[in-house]
Design an enzyme around this catalytic site. Structure first.
Site, PDB file in Angstrom:
ATOM      1  N   SER A  42       0.824  -1.212   0.000  1.00  0.00           N
ATOM      2  CA  SER A  42       0.000   0.000   0.000  1.00  0.00           C
ATOM      3  C   SER A  42       0.854   1.256   0.000  1.00  0.00           C
ATOM      4  CB  SER A  42      -0.951   0.021   1.200  1.00  0.00           C
ATOM      5  OG  SER A  42      -0.402   0.713   2.293  1.00  0.00           O
ATOM      6  N   VAL A  43       0.201   2.362  -0.336  1.00  0.00           N
ATOM      7  CA  VAL A  43       0.839   3.675  -0.343  1.00  0.00           C
ATOM      8  C   VAL A  43       1.311   4.075   1.050  1.00  0.00           C
ATOM      9  CG1 VAL A  43      -1.308   4.958   0.063  1.00  0.00           C
ATOM     10  CG2 VAL A  43       0.535   6.037  -1.244  1.00  0.00           C
ATOM     11  N   LYS A  44       0.725   3.480   2.090  1.00  0.00           N
ATOM     12  CA  LYS A  44       1.013   3.893   3.459  1.00  0.00           C
ATOM     13  C   LYS A  44       2.426   3.537   3.909  1.00  0.00           C
ATOM     14  CE  LYS A  44      -3.208   5.427   4.317  1.00  0.00           C
ATOM     15  NZ  LYS A  44      -3.512   6.832   4.642  1.00  0.00           N
ATOM     16  N   ASP A  45       3.095   2.638   3.188  1.00  0.00           N
ATOM     17  CA  ASP A  45       4.483   2.317   3.542  1.00  0.00           C
ATOM     18  C   ASP A  45       5.346   3.566   3.538  1.00  0.00           C
ATOM     19  OD1 ASP A  45       3.599  -0.271   3.536  1.00  0.00           O
ATOM     20  OD2 ASP A  45       4.860  -0.943   1.868  1.00  0.00           O
ATOM     21  N   ALA A  48       4.710   5.751   6.619  1.00  0.00           N
ATOM     22  CA  ALA A  48       5.047   5.037   7.849  1.00  0.00           C
ATOM     23  C   ALA A  48       6.525   5.207   8.172  1.00  0.00           C
ATOM     24  CB  ALA A  48       4.690   3.558   7.710  1.00  0.00           C
TER      25      ALA A  48
END
Length: 453
Positions: A42-45, A48
Site C-alpha cells: 500500500s501507499v502507506k508504507d 510510515a
C-alpha cells in the site's frame, strides 16, 4: 550486485500503468500509480517510514519503544514493517468495519490488534481515535503516531510520491485524482505538483457519510453528513490537519455500491488486483469525465491490494447480502435461490407460545408459519406476540392456536416479484414459496428489499 539492505529500501518508485477498458468513457490518457508494488502492498508504507524516522530524529520515539496507532489497516502494515526492521513493538487500533484480512495480516507481522466499534463519535471513549490516545498515555516508552495530524505524512508524499509522478509523466500530468482519508497523499502530491505547474488540477474522491466534500465547498463541518459507510480507506468524520483544502480543486462522492462494483471491474477488465478505494477512484473519475480533454494526462492513485478485501468486495455472498451484485431478480425463485436448501422453521398449533419465541430467538427470525397434520393453518410474528403479551402476561404458556393469525399466502417458484410484493400488507409480513417437492420456503419483506437494486 544490486540489492537493498532491508525491505524498507524497496519502498517507492512504483509503476504507472495505462488504464484501458475500465476508463473507456474518458477521452484522455489515464494512468494508475499502482502502490501495491510497495512491500506492505500500500501507499502507506511511504509515510510510515517517514513518520517513524522523524519521530526518532526529534526524540519522540526512543529505542525499544512501542508504536501506537489508530489505522484502517494499511498504515499499520507499513508501521509493522518499520517496527520489525528497527526493533519496536506495535499496537494497532482498528475499527470493526475493516476487513478480517487486514486484521489477520497485522497480527501475522507481530502487531497487537485492538478492535473498536465503527459507529461511534470520534470523541467517544470507545472510538479508535480515543482508544489510541488512551493506550499511548498508559503505555510506558510509547509514541502515538496520529497519522491524521502528523504532518510527516504529507511530507513523505511531497518528497517521494509527487516527484515520482512528475518524473514518470515527464511533467505532462494535468490532473491528479486520489481518495482522501488522512489527507497526506493528496496534500503532499498536490503541493509538489502545483509548485511545478499551478494549472494541474487536484481532485479528491470522497464517500457518502464523510464530511470532506461539503466542508471544501461551504466551509461548514456538517455533522448531519456523518453516518456509517462501508467503503474503506477514504472519507472521515473529522478534519485531519493533513488535509490541505486549499490545494484541492474539488471533490466528488462515490457510493459504497459503486466503489465495490468498480473495485471488481478493475480486476476483471485491467488485471490489476487492487482495493476498495481504487474502485471508488475509478467511479469518481467517470463522474468527472467532462473535466478531461483528449490531450490531458490523468493520474489516479491505487492505494492498496485487493488481497485485503477477499472476504468483502471479492466475495459474491458479501456483495449479494448488501445488494451490490447486479443480478436479474424477477421471480420468487430468484429471491430464495441462495438459501433454498435451508429448512423452513415452523411451529405446531399445540406447541406453546414460548416455543415460538425460543425458535425466533434461536434462528433470528421474525415470523413463523403454523402447521397441523393438514398443512399450513396459521402464522405468528413478533408483532402478534408482542400484542398478545401486552394483553396477557401469561401468554407464553398458551398454545399457539390461541394467538396465531392467518396463514401466509403461498406462491409458486415462477411467480413474479411484482405479484409476490402485492401479497405483503399491514396484516401479512411473509409469503411462502411452494418448491414443488412437498417443501416450502419463506420470503419476507426484508428479502424483497434486499432484491431491490
Amino acid at each position: 550486485m544490486d540489492f537493498s539492505n532491508n525491505i524498507l529500501g524497496t519502498i517507492g518508485n512504483t509503476p504507472l500503468v495505462k488504464l484501458n477498458k475500465v476508463v473507456a468513457e474518458i477521452d484522455a490518457l489515464v494512468l494508475a500509480k499502482v502502490e501495491t508494488f510497495n512491500p506492505g502492498n500500500s501507499v502507506k508504507d511511504r509515510m510510515a517510514v517517514k513518520m517513524v524516522e522523524d519521530a526518532e530524529a526529534d526524540g519522540r520515539l526512543k529505542p525499544g519503544g512501542t508504536i501506537i496507532e489508530g489505522t484502517s489497516g494499511n498504515t499499520g502494515m507499513g508501521l509493522a514493517l518499520v517496527a520489525i526492521i528497527k526493533g519496536y513493538k506495535l499496537i494497532c487500533v482498528i475499527s470493526d468495519k475493516q476487513s478480517k484480512e487486514k486484521m489477520d495480516i497485522l497480527r501475522a507481522v507481530g502487531a497487537k490488534v485492538v478492535v473498536c466499534p465503527t459507529n461511534v463519535d470520534p470523541a467517544d471513549p470507545r472510538s479508535y481515535y480515543s482508544v489510541s490516545k488512551r493506550l499511548a498515555e498508559e503505555t510506558p516508552n510509547s509514541w502515538y503516531v496520529n497519522q491524521y495530524d502528523n504532518l510527516s505524512n504529507t511530507l513523505a508524499h511531497y518528497e517521494q510520491t509527487g516527484p515520482e509522478i512528475w518524473k514518470q509523466t515527464d511533467g505532462k500530468i494535468t490532473h491528479f485524482v486520489v481518495g482522501v482519508g488522512t489527507g497526506g497523499t493528496i496534500s503532499g502530491v498536490g503541493k509538489y505538483l502545483k509548485e511545478k505547474n499551478p494549472n494541474i488540477k487536484i481532485w479528491g474522491i470522497d464517500t457518502y457519510g464523510s464530511v470532506f466534500k461539503k466542508y471544501h465547498e461551504t466551509g461548514i463541518f456538517d455533522e448531519n453528513e456523518i453516518y456509517s459507510y462501508i467503503t474503506e480507506g477514504i472519507g472521515e468524520d473529522i478534519l485531519p490537519k493533513n488535509v490541505d483544502f486549499s490545494l484541492i480543486d474539488g471533490f466528488t462522492k462515490v457510493t459504497d455500491k459503486d466503489a465495490a462494483v468498480y473495485t471488481r471491474k478493475i480486476a476483471l477488465e485491467e488485471a490489476i488486483f487492487v482495493g476498495n478505494s481504487a474502485g471508488a477512484c475509478i467511479k469518481g473519475l467517470l463522474q468527472l469525465k467532462e473535466h478531461f480533454k483528449p490531450d490531458d494526462v490523468v493520474v489516479v492513485l491505487f492505494h492498496d491490494s485487493g488481497s485485503r478485501y477477499v472476504g468483502k468486495m471479492f466475495n459474491d455472498d458479501w456483495m449479494r447480502e448488501r445488494g451490490f451484485l447486479d443480478e436479474n431478480v424477477t421471480k420468487a425463485e430468484d429471491v430464495i435461490k441462495d438459501h433454498i436448501d435451508k429448512e423452513l422453521i415452523v411451529v405446531r398449533t399445540e406447541e406453546l407460545v414460548s416455543h415460538a419465541i425460543e425458535r425466533m430467538r434461536k434462528y433470528k427470525i421474525s415470523q413463523i408459519p403454523v402447521v397441523d397434520i393438514n398443512g399450513f393453518v396459521g402464522s405468528v410474528d413478533e408483532t402478534d406476540l408482542f400484542r398478545s403479551y401486552v394483553a396477557d402476561k401469561n401468554v407464553a404458556e398458551k398454545p399457539i392456536k390461541e394467538v396465531m393469525g392467518k396463514p401466509f399466502p403461498i406462491v409458486r417458484l415462477g411467480t413474479s416479484i411484482e405479484d409476490v410484493s402485492k401479497l405483503f400488507t399491514k396484516e401479512n409480513d411473509a409469503v411462502l414459496v411452494d418448491l414443488g417437492n412437498g417443501n416450502h420456503h419463506i420470503i419476507t419483506k426484508y428479502d424483497i428489499i434486499g432484491a431491490i437494486k
